[in-house]
Write a protein that holds these residues in place. Structure first.
Motif, PDB file in Angstrom:
ATOM      1  N   PHE A  35       0.820  -1.207   0.000  1.00  0.00           N
ATOM      2  CA  PHE A  35       0.000   0.000   0.000  1.00  0.00           C
ATOM      3  C   PHE A  35       0.858   1.263   0.000  1.00  0.00           C
ATOM      4  CE2 PHE A  35      -2.838   3.096   2.318  1.00  0.00           C
ATOM      5  CZ  PHE A  35      -3.597   3.390   1.194  1.00  0.00           C
ATOM      6  N   LEU A  36       1.857   1.311   0.854  1.00  0.00           N
ATOM      7  CA  LEU A  36       2.659   2.529   0.973  1.00  0.00           C
ATOM      8  C   LEU A  36       3.500   2.826  -0.268  1.00  0.00           C
ATOM      9  CD1 LEU A  36       3.774   2.270   4.705  1.00  0.00           C
ATOM     10  CD2 LEU A  36       1.915   3.645   3.734  1.00  0.00           C
ATOM     11  N   SER A  37       3.758   1.824  -1.093  1.00  0.00           N
ATOM     12  CA  SER A  37       4.530   2.048  -2.311  1.00  0.00           C
ATOM     13  C   SER A  37       3.643   2.209  -3.547  1.00  0.00           C
ATOM     14  CB  SER A  37       5.526   0.907  -2.530  1.00  0.00           C
ATOM     15  OG  SER A  37       4.838  -0.299  -2.774  1.00  0.00           O
ATOM     16  N   SER A  38       2.340   2.288  -3.337  1.00  0.00           N
ATOM     17  CA  SER A  38       1.398   2.351  -4.458  1.00  0.00           C
ATOM     18  C   SER A  38       1.110   3.777  -4.916  1.00  0.00           C
ATOM     19  CB  SER A  38       0.078   1.686  -4.058  1.00  0.00           C
ATOM     20  OG  SER A  38      -0.616   2.481  -3.103  1.00  0.00           O
ATOM     21  N   THR A  40      -1.855   4.635  -5.492  1.00  0.00           N
ATOM     22  CA  THR A  40      -3.070   4.944  -4.734  1.00  0.00           C
ATOM     23  C   THR A  40      -2.718   5.679  -3.448  1.00  0.00           C
ATOM     24  OG1 THR A  40      -4.180   2.992  -5.654  1.00  0.00           O
ATOM     25  CG2 THR A  40      -5.122   3.939  -3.652  1.00  0.00           C
ATOM     26  N   PHE A  41      -1.712   5.217  -2.740  1.00  0.00           N
ATOM     27  CA  PHE A  41      -1.310   5.886  -1.505  1.00  0.00           C
ATOM     28  C   PHE A  41      -0.792   7.287  -1.788  1.00  0.00           C
ATOM     29  CE2 PHE A  41       1.774   6.948   1.857  1.00  0.00           C
ATOM     30  CZ  PHE A  41       0.893   6.975   2.931  1.00  0.00           C
ATOM     31  N   ARG A  42      -0.036   7.442  -2.859  1.00  0.00           N
ATOM     32  CA  ARG A  42       0.466   8.774  -3.207  1.00  0.00           C
ATOM     33  C   ARG A  42      -0.687   9.728  -3.489  1.00  0.00           C
ATOM     34  NH1 ARG A  42       4.366   5.548  -4.863  1.00  0.00           N
ATOM     35  NH2 ARG A  42       3.714   5.217  -7.010  1.00  0.00           N
ATOM     36  N   LYS A  43      -1.727   9.224  -4.131  1.00  0.00           N
ATOM     37  CA  LYS A  43      -2.920  10.049  -4.377  1.00  0.00           C
ATOM     38  C   LYS A  43      -3.630  10.363  -3.060  1.00  0.00           C
ATOM     39  CE  LYS A  43      -3.707   8.297  -9.010  1.00  0.00           C
ATOM     40  NZ  LYS A  43      -4.565   7.434  -9.853  1.00  0.00           N
ATOM     41  N   LEU A  44      -3.696   9.393  -2.172  1.00  0.00           N
ATOM     42  CA  LEU A  44      -4.343   9.599  -0.868  1.00  0.00           C
ATOM     43  C   LEU A  44      -3.633  10.703  -0.098  1.00  0.00           C
ATOM     44  CD1 LEU A  44      -6.381   8.680   1.326  1.00  0.00           C
ATOM     45  CD2 LEU A  44      -4.667   6.991   2.035  1.00  0.00           C
ATOM     46  N   GLU A  45      -2.324  10.731  -0.150  1.00  0.00           N
ATOM     47  CA  GLU A  45      -1.545  11.734   0.582  1.00  0.00           C
ATOM     48  C   GLU A  45      -1.627  13.129  -0.032  1.00  0.00           C
ATOM     49  OE1 GLU A  45       2.126  10.168   3.006  1.00  0.00           O
ATOM     50  OE2 GLU A  45       2.472  10.068   0.837  1.00  0.00           O
ATOM     51  N   ARG A  46      -1.948  13.196  -1.315  1.00  0.00           N
ATOM     52  CA  ARG A  46      -2.005  14.485  -2.002  1.00  0.00           C
ATOM     53  C   ARG A  46      -3.325  15.167  -1.656  1.00  0.00           C
ATOM     54  NH1 ARG A  46      -1.781  13.108  -7.435  1.00  0.00           N
ATOM     55  NH2 ARG A  46       0.191  12.135  -6.933  1.00  0.00           N
ATOM     56  N   PRO A  56     -12.673   3.910   3.129  1.00  0.00           N
ATOM     57  CA  PRO A  56     -11.586   2.945   2.950  1.00  0.00           C
ATOM     58  C   PRO A  56     -11.906   1.929   1.847  1.00  0.00           C
ATOM     59  CG  PRO A  56     -11.994   3.284   5.273  1.00  0.00           C
ATOM     60  CD  PRO A  56     -13.093   4.000   4.530  1.00  0.00           C
ATOM     61  N   ALA A  57     -13.169   1.547   1.726  1.00  0.00           N
ATOM     62  CA  ALA A  57     -13.556   0.583   0.682  1.00  0.00           C
ATOM     63  C   ALA A  57     -13.297   1.154  -0.713  1.00  0.00           C
ATOM     64  CB  ALA A  57     -15.017   0.194   0.839  1.00  0.00           C
ATOM     65  N   TYR A  58     -13.563   2.420  -0.896  1.00  0.00           N
ATOM     66  CA  TYR A  58     -13.317   3.074  -2.188  1.00  0.00           C
ATOM     67  C   TYR A  58     -11.820   3.086  -2.494  1.00  0.00           C
ATOM     68  CZ  TYR A  58     -13.357   6.656  -5.827  1.00  0.00           C
ATOM     69  OH  TYR A  58     -13.191   7.349  -7.004  1.00  0.00           O
ATOM     70  N   VAL A  59     -11.018   3.465  -1.511  1.00  0.00           N
ATOM     71  CA  VAL A  59      -9.563   3.505  -1.688  1.00  0.00           C
ATOM     72  C   VAL A  59      -9.033   2.096  -1.945  1.00  0.00           C
ATOM     73  CG1 VAL A  59      -7.356   4.088  -0.580  1.00  0.00           C
ATOM     74  CG2 VAL A  59      -9.347   5.599  -0.294  1.00  0.00           C
ATOM     75  N   TYR A  60      -9.583   1.113  -1.235  1.00  0.00           N
ATOM     76  CA  TYR A  60      -9.159  -0.275  -1.433  1.00  0.00           C
ATOM     77  C   TYR A  60      -9.478  -0.745  -2.852  1.00  0.00           C
ATOM     78  CZ  TYR A  60      -8.655  -5.282  -0.762  1.00  0.00           C
ATOM     79  OH  TYR A  60      -8.273  -6.587  -0.892  1.00  0.00           O
ATOM     80  N   GLU A  61     -10.629  -0.351  -3.362  1.00  0.00           N
ATOM     81  CA  GLU A  61     -10.994  -0.717  -4.737  1.00  0.00           C
ATOM     82  C   GLU A  61      -9.997  -0.120  -5.733  1.00  0.00           C
ATOM     83  OE1 GLU A  61     -12.712  -2.539  -7.848  1.00  0.00           O
ATOM     84  OE2 GLU A  61     -13.173  -2.896  -5.746  1.00  0.00           O
ATOM     85  N   MET A  62      -9.608   1.118  -5.507  1.00  0.00           N
ATOM     86  CA  MET A  62      -8.598   1.744  -6.372  1.00  0.00           C
ATOM     87  C   MET A  62      -7.288   0.957  -6.316  1.00  0.00           C
ATOM     88  SD  MET A  62      -8.949   5.849  -5.774  1.00  0.00           S
ATOM     89  CE  MET A  62      -7.525   6.157  -6.810  1.00  0.00           C
ATOM     90  N   LEU A  63      -6.887   0.588  -5.107  1.00  0.00           N
ATOM     91  CA  LEU A  63      -5.650  -0.165  -4.933  1.00  0.00           C
ATOM     92  C   LEU A  63      -5.746  -1.528  -5.607  1.00  0.00           C
ATOM     93  CD1 LEU A  63      -2.822  -0.467  -3.690  1.00  0.00           C
ATOM     94  CD2 LEU A  63      -3.956  -1.359  -1.638  1.00  0.00           C
ATOM     95  N   THR A  64      -6.867  -2.183  -5.458  1.00  0.00           N
ATOM     96  CA  THR A  64      -7.064  -3.497  -6.074  1.00  0.00           C
ATOM     97  C   THR A  64      -6.921  -3.413  -7.591  1.00  0.00           C
ATOM     98  OG1 THR A  64      -8.511  -4.188  -4.278  1.00  0.00           O
ATOM     99  CG2 THR A  64      -8.700  -5.412  -6.328  1.00  0.00           C
ATOM    100  N   GLU A  65      -7.514  -2.386  -8.183  1.00  0.00           N
ATOM    101  CA  GLU A  65      -7.374  -2.189  -9.631  1.00  0.00           C
ATOM    102  C   GLU A  65      -5.915  -1.957 -10.006  1.00  0.00           C
ATOM    103  OE1 GLU A  65     -10.051   0.846 -10.983  1.00  0.00           O
ATOM    104  OE2 GLU A  65     -11.775  -0.154 -10.068  1.00  0.00           O
ATOM    105  N   GLU A  66      -5.218  -1.175  -9.199  1.00  0.00           N
ATOM    106  CA  GLU A  66      -3.809  -0.921  -9.458  1.00  0.00           C
ATOM    107  C   GLU A  66      -2.995  -2.215  -9.370  1.00  0.00           C
ATOM    108  OE1 GLU A  66      -0.091   1.627  -7.586  1.00  0.00           O
ATOM    109  OE2 GLU A  66      -2.121   2.152  -6.976  1.00  0.00           O
ATOM    110  N   LEU A  67      -3.256  -3.012  -8.355  1.00  0.00           N
ATOM    111  CA  LEU A  67      -2.544  -4.286  -8.196  1.00  0.00           C
ATOM    112  C   LEU A  67      -2.817  -5.217  -9.375  1.00  0.00           C
ATOM    113  CD1 LEU A  67      -3.122  -4.912  -4.394  1.00  0.00           C
ATOM    114  CD2 LEU A  67      -0.941  -4.381  -5.492  1.00  0.00           C
ATOM    115  N   GLN A  68      -4.056  -5.255  -9.830  1.00  0.00           N
ATOM    116  CA  GLN A  68      -4.415  -6.126 -10.955  1.00  0.00           C
ATOM    117  C   GLN A  68      -3.757  -5.682 -12.249  1.00  0.00           C
ATOM    118  OE1 GLN A  68      -8.702  -5.992 -10.824  1.00  0.00           O
ATOM    119  NE2 GLN A  68      -8.815  -7.683  -9.363  1.00  0.00           N
ATOM    120  N   GLN A  69      -3.540  -4.393 -12.381  1.00  0.00           N
ATOM    121  CA  GLN A  69      -2.922  -3.868 -13.602  1.00  0.00           C
ATOM    122  C   GLN A  69      -1.399  -3.913 -13.540  1.00  0.00           C
ATOM    123  OE1 GLN A  69      -4.554   0.038 -14.180  1.00  0.00           O
ATOM    124  NE2 GLN A  69      -6.631  -0.734 -14.394  1.00  0.00           N
TER     125      GLN A  69
END
Length: 74
Positions: A35-38, A40-46, A56-69
């Motif tokens: 998560f911290l190297s994603s 998605t996390f960089r967007k969360l911090e911005r 959190p579910a919305y952010v997790y969905e974004m991360l899941t898509e990123e992981l899948q890609q």
């Protein structure tokens, strides 16, 4: 960054890490590293993205898509 925004980011990060552990069977270190190297996390911090206002579910969905890609940064 205000303390409220920082608090939201920390809460979302804890929840997303927990979701990764539960859904993928990862240990806490693996989940946090992912998560911290994603992007998605960089967007969360911005602050300008406003992502820290989402669930959190919305952010997790974004991360899941990123992981899948396979867009995780090395």
């Amino acid at each position: 960054m205000s303390k409220d925004i920082q608090f939201n980011i920390e809460c979302i990060s804890a929840d997303v890490t927990r979701m990764l552990m539960e859904d993928r069977g990862w240990d806490i270190r693996t989940a946090m590293d992912a998560f911290l190297s994603s992007n998605t996390f960089r967007k969360l911090e911005r602050e300008s993205t406003g992502l820290y206002y989402q669930s959190p579910a919305y952010v997790y969905e974004m991360l899941t898509e990123e992981l899948q890609q396979g867009e995780m940064r090395e």
